[in-house]
Design a protein around this motif. Structure first.
Motif, PDB file in Angstrom:
ATOM      1  N   SER A  29       0.999   7.571   8.890  1.00 15.09           N
ATOM      2  CA  SER A  29       1.064   8.943   8.387  1.00 15.09           C
ATOM      3  C   SER A  29      -0.178   9.295   7.592  1.00 15.09           C
ATOM      4  O   SER A  29      -0.899   8.423   7.099  1.00 15.09           O
ATOM      5  N   SER A  30      -0.408  10.610   7.469  1.00 10.99           N
ATOM      6  CA  SER A  30      -1.535  11.137   6.704  1.00 10.99           C
ATOM      7  C   SER A  30      -1.001  11.774   5.431  1.00 10.99           C
ATOM      8  O   SER A  30      -0.098  12.615   5.479  1.00 10.99           O
ATOM      9  N   LEU A  31      -1.549  11.375   4.280  1.00  7.76           N
ATOM     10  CA  LEU A  31      -1.052  11.873   3.002  1.00  7.76           C
ATOM     11  C   LEU A  31      -1.371  13.347   2.798  1.00  7.76           C
ATOM     12  O   LEU A  31      -2.499  13.802   3.039  1.00  7.76           O
ATOM     13  N   LEU A  32      -0.364  14.099   2.350  1.00  6.63           N
ATOM     14  CA  LEU A  32      -0.548  15.497   1.982  1.00  6.63           C
ATOM     15  C   LEU A  32      -0.641  15.648   0.475  1.00  6.63           C
ATOM     16  O   LEU A  32      -1.345  16.516  -0.039  1.00  6.63           O
ATOM     17  N   TRP A  33       0.122  14.800  -0.248  1.00  4.09           N
ATOM     18  CA  TRP A  33       0.134  14.820  -1.725  1.00  4.09           C
ATOM     19  C   TRP A  33       0.557  13.450  -2.204  1.00  4.09           C
ATOM     20  O   TRP A  33       1.371  12.783  -1.571  1.00  4.09           O
ATOM     21  N   SER A  34      -0.002  13.025  -3.343  1.00  3.04           N
ATOM     22  CA  SER A  34       0.418  11.739  -3.905  1.00  3.04           C
ATOM     23  C   SER A  34       0.205  11.734  -5.403  1.00  3.04           C
ATOM     24  O   SER A  34      -0.570  12.550  -5.944  1.00  3.04           O
ATOM     25  N   LEU A  35       0.890  10.821  -6.077  1.00  3.90           N
ATOM     26  CA  LEU A  35       0.763  10.654  -7.516  1.00  3.90           C
ATOM     27  C   LEU A  35       0.780   9.159  -7.809  1.00  3.90           C
ATOM     28  O   LEU A  35       1.818   8.504  -7.695  1.00  3.90           O
ATOM     29  N   GLY A  36      -0.401   8.600  -8.123  1.00  2.78           N
ATOM     30  CA  GLY A  36      -0.504   7.181  -8.466  1.00  2.78           C
ATOM     31  C   GLY A  36      -0.051   6.259  -7.355  1.00  2.78           C
ATOM     32  O   GLY A  36       0.516   5.194  -7.629  1.00  2.78           O
ATOM     33  N   LEU A  37      -0.278   6.635  -6.101  1.00  4.96           N
ATOM     34  CA  LEU A  37       0.259   5.874  -4.965  1.00  4.96           C
ATOM     35  C   LEU A  37      -0.589   4.648  -4.656  1.00  4.96           C
ATOM     36  O   LEU A  37      -1.816   4.737  -4.525  1.00  4.96           O
TER      37      LEU A  37
END
Length: 859
Positions: free
Chosen positions: A139-147
């Protein structure tokens, strides 16, 4: 993409999902195909029983007995039919388990969130991942937080890599695992920190995992102790059968000067002695046993766990969600020496001075919470603060400071749309929040007094604090903020109504229940008393566990059933201490940090509803419903499976004794031959379905949860079981031989007398066999009491046996093939009565054992 943009995502529609499933197929890698007809046939060709049948059929052809030869070869097709039925039943059970064991994925579809099996994820799906999740597809990230993700399965590098969403689509189109700050997450990798939203690029064989051909196997096939023990017994009996077969051939050939008949007699004995049912029964029982457990909301990921369940002496369980309903509600609020108890939530019930406490409690929670405590906070806020300025839907979450072993508190840093600087909200264990706020001793004492009062009522207590930060760059630690203490939240989680009865049932079964919780000792003691836990007054805390040496902890855990303020890492210390004190430990867990304890326990039990993928993969069992009753039902089912397996094995042993004896004694003692290969095959047609279907379908014994756990070192073929089985078989053999010899003497030993005696002996053997099935259904209840327990397979086996017996006795063609003669009805009744009488002694033993409250099976 911002968090606000993520909220607006609609995901795929149902029609789009259906079309992509048809186009790309399910999101799974190629697995081993089901055994087809030809594969099964090839397996049968290698079976010793099949080889013996072919050999006997060939000898009959040499002797010119065409009818007998074709009869034996015809039985081959019947055996194939039975084998296919057993194979299909096992495969269906395994397929059902495979569907249940598929990793779960949280997706956005039709504008809403839903959790689906990982195999149903399609290209273009929007997936949500967080700490502890296994990524279902590339998958391609759209949004992340500290991933951060562990991609060692693909790259071999054990160090987690950071992930960041791309500012725009990757122009190169390359997506390879490994390296920091890339916008891609890959199937099979593990999220070890943070959270994110991604769009699926490829599934199944088109993922990086599929391209390199690495298939994930969640269940590895390995020989269990039972399989090893059964294999040793089969090899031993096979060796003895081979020796006796050679002896019979030599004795027959030398004494009767007929070597072909001698070979036929030797092969008949070999067929009579071969316990080929053992491995088949074991495979079927364990596969169907796992399927039956899944119907009770327990998924067995490792077959060995089914064997161990009946030996479990300690169940270590989490309080929240297992013993309680995991349905939190705010019941008390505390600020500045003022305690407010809330029975029901309403806008008028919360005064202005408590608004800030609820406001910052919500800010220290996720915007779309999954945790029951955070849900309770949000519900309280929506009901009481919706008309105020204390809810901040337009604020952006900038940074999360997670809970840690050293600091049992978390913080969220927020940025308002209009304000400068950051607003920090913290919540966690009261002592941790007091530490963050650097409260003076007198204020801490007031807070702890309030905590004690709330905990005595069984409430879970959280502290809340706030801070502001004016600099651009946020610090790396929560301790770098200047927090102000706001107050305390008291949450109630009602005990499940089924738990007290289940605790009592475990006590009767000799199983200790140990409660492990992160709550305060007073709260833990209150819950322990509610559910009826033994020694509820004794509580050991997490800090005390850390301070003890292994020997001291080993001594203390022997009579302590309540552990409070425990962090996940300390569960491993408890498991090891319990194991060191000789207990067989089942441990529950749901988080990433629970994995070591789950793996170390004899039986690791992961929570299926709220557990992480890491916990599930480390566990032997997965609860599909996070309920203590499911664990107790699993133990009960495990005991039932082991009991029924012992009954089936005992029956197989006992029934082979008279068959082998009737084949052996006439040759040694110079009597006319009683059994031919065709008789052995007929008996096998009763034995196979009886041991693999009838006993597997049997209900549990009435005393299954009133006897102590079995010794984990005890063998399936214990001395007592072998003795009982051999006695059953020897009594049956003596009865058949007595009927044979008496009939032979009554009819004067002529040719017709031999036919009369053989027929009467065979009828006796059949009824003795059927009575062995009936008496071994229960080693506690009598045959007549057992009939009260419904068994779908039993009537079919009994009726089928009677139909076949009537056919071979009264159809002239079949009667001749079986070397029988027409018996008088009275003779048939006498033979049947003798068969029934052969098990009466065991019925007497059961009656005496029941009166004296002694067990037969559980020794």
């Amino acid at each position: 993409m911002t968090e606000e943009d993520v909220k607006k995502l609609q995901g795929l529609s149902t029609e789009e999902v259906r079309g992509r499933l048809l186009e790309d197929g399910y999101n799974e890698l190629a697995s081993a195909r089901r055994r087809g007809i030809f594969h099964i046939l090839f397996g049968i060709l290698k079976e010793p029983m099949f080889i013996l049948l072919i050999a006997c059929g060939t000898l009959y052809l040499v002797l010119g007995d065409i009818q007998e030869a074709f009869m034996l070869l015809g039985f081959v097709f019947v055996i194939i039919g039975i084998t296919i039925y057993q194979e299909n039943k096992t495969e269906k059970a395994l397929d059902a388990l495979k569907d249940l064991s598929s990793p779960r994925a949280l997706v956005i579809r039709n504008g809403g969130r839903s959790r689906i099996p990982g195999r149903e994820v399609v290209r273009g799906d929007i997936i949500i991942v967080q700490e502890g999740d296994r990524v279902p597809a590339d998958s391609s990230l759209l949004w992340s937080l500290g991933l951060q993700a562990d991609e060692s399965l693909l790259t071999g590098e054990s160090v987690p890599v950071r992930k960041s969403p791309a500012a725009a689509d990757d122009p190169s189109g390359t997506a390879r695992p490994g390296g920091d700050d890339l916008p891609y997450i890959f199937s099979g990798s593990l999220i070890v920190q943070g959270q994110g939203v991604a769009r699926v690029m490829s599934t199944g064989a088109f993922t990086e995992m599929g391209k390199i051909g690495k298939a994930l196997q969640t269940i590895r096939e390995e020989s269990t102790p039972l399989q090893k023990e059964t294999g040793r017994l089969v090899r031993t009996v096979f060796a003895v059968a081979a020796v006796l077969c050679a002896v019979i051939i030599l004795v027959y050939g030398l004494t009767r000067k007929n070597w072909i008949e001698g070979i036929l007699s030797g092969l008949t004995l070999a067929m009579a002695m071969l316990p080929e049912e053992f491995p088949v029964v074991l495979t079927i029982f364990l596969a169907l046993g796992a399927w039956r457990m899944s119907r009770k909301n327990v998924l067995a990921r490792r077959v060995a766990a089914i064997e161990t369940l009946g030996a479990a002496t300690v169940l270590c369980v989490d309080k929240t969600g297992t013993l309680t309903e995991n349905r939190m509600s705010i019941r008390a609020l505390y600020i500045e020496n003022s305690l407010l108890e809330i029975e029901s939530v309403n806008p008028e019930g919360l005064t202005e001075n408590f608004h800030e406490l609820v406001e910052y409690g919500i800010l220290a929670s996720k915007k779309d919470p999954f945790d029951p405590m955070e849900k309770a906070l949000k519900d309280l806020g929506l009901n009481t603060l919706s008309e105020t300025e204390h809810l901040h839907e337009d604020w952006a979450l900038v940074e999360e400071y997670p809970l840690s072993k050293k600091l049992l508190a978390l913080s969220h840093a927020w940025k308002s749309r209009d304000g400068e600087g950051y607003v920090i909200a913290a919540k966690g264990a009261p002592e941790a929040v007091c530490d963050l706020c650097h409260l003076p001793p007198e204020e801490q004492e007031a807070v702890y007094d309030a905590v004690q009062k709330m905990a005595e009522k069984g409430l879970r207590v959280l502290g809340v604090a706030r801070a502001e930060f004016g600099k651009d760059d946020l610090p790396g630690s929560q301790h770098d903020f200047h927090f102000t203490f706001i107050g305390l939240l008291g949450l109630a989680d009602p005990v499940r109504s089924t738990v007290p009865a289940s605790i009592a049932e475990c006590r009767g079964a000799g199983i200790r229940v140990v409660m492990i919780t992160g709550d305060y000792p007073v709260t833990a003691r209150n819950i322990a008393e509610q559910i009826g836990l033994d020694h509820a007054e004794k509580v050991i805390t997490g800090p005390e566990i850390e301070a003890m040496n292994p020997e001291e902890l080993k001594q203390r855990v022997r009579d302590t059933n309540v552990f409070a303020r425990v962090v996940p890492e300390q569960k491993l210390l408890l498991v090891n201490a319990l194991k060191a004190s000789g207990e067989v430990v089942a441990m529950t867990g749901d988080g990433v940090n629970d994995a070591p304890a789950l793996k170390s326990a004899h039986i690791g039990v992961a929570m299926g509803e709220r557990g992480t993928d890491v916990a599930r993969e480390s566990a032997s069992l997965v609860l599909l419903k996070d309920d203590f009753l499911s664990i107790v039902e699993a133990v009960k089912t495990g005991r039932r499976i082991f009991d029924n397996l012992k009954k089936a094995m005992a029956y197989i042993l006992s029934v082979h004794v008279p068959i082998a004896g009737v084949s052996l004694l006439p040759v040694i003692l110079g009597w006319p031959i009683i059994l031919y290969p065709v008789h052995i095959v007929f008996l096998e047609l009763i034995i196979d379905p009886a041991c693999s279907v009838v006993f597997e379908s049997e209900d549990e014994e009435r005393n299954i949860m009133t006897r102590p756990p079995r010794n984990p070192d005890s063998r399936l073929f214990s001395g007592r079981m072998l003795l009982v089985s051999l006695l059953q078989g020897l009594v049956s053999l003596a009865t058949v031989i007595a009927v044979y010899r008496i009939t032979l003497r009554l009819f004067g030993g002529t040719g017709s007398a031999v036919l009369e005696a053989r027929t009467a002996a065979f009828v006796t053997l059949i009824f003795s066999n059927l009575c062995l099935i009936l008496t071994n259904r229960s080693w506690v209840s009598s045959i007549f009491q057992s009939f009260r327990n419904r068994n779908k397979a039993l009537p079919w086996v009994l009726a089928g046996s009677m139909v076949f017996l009537v056919l071979v006795l009264f159809v002239p063609f079949l009667r001749n093939l079986f070397h029988f003669t027409l018996l008088h009805p009275l003779d048939i009744l006498l033979a049947a009565g003798a068969g029934l009488a052969s098990v009466l002694w065991f019925e007497g033993v059961k009656a005496v054992s029941a009166k004296r409250k002694l067990g037969i099976l559980d020794r």
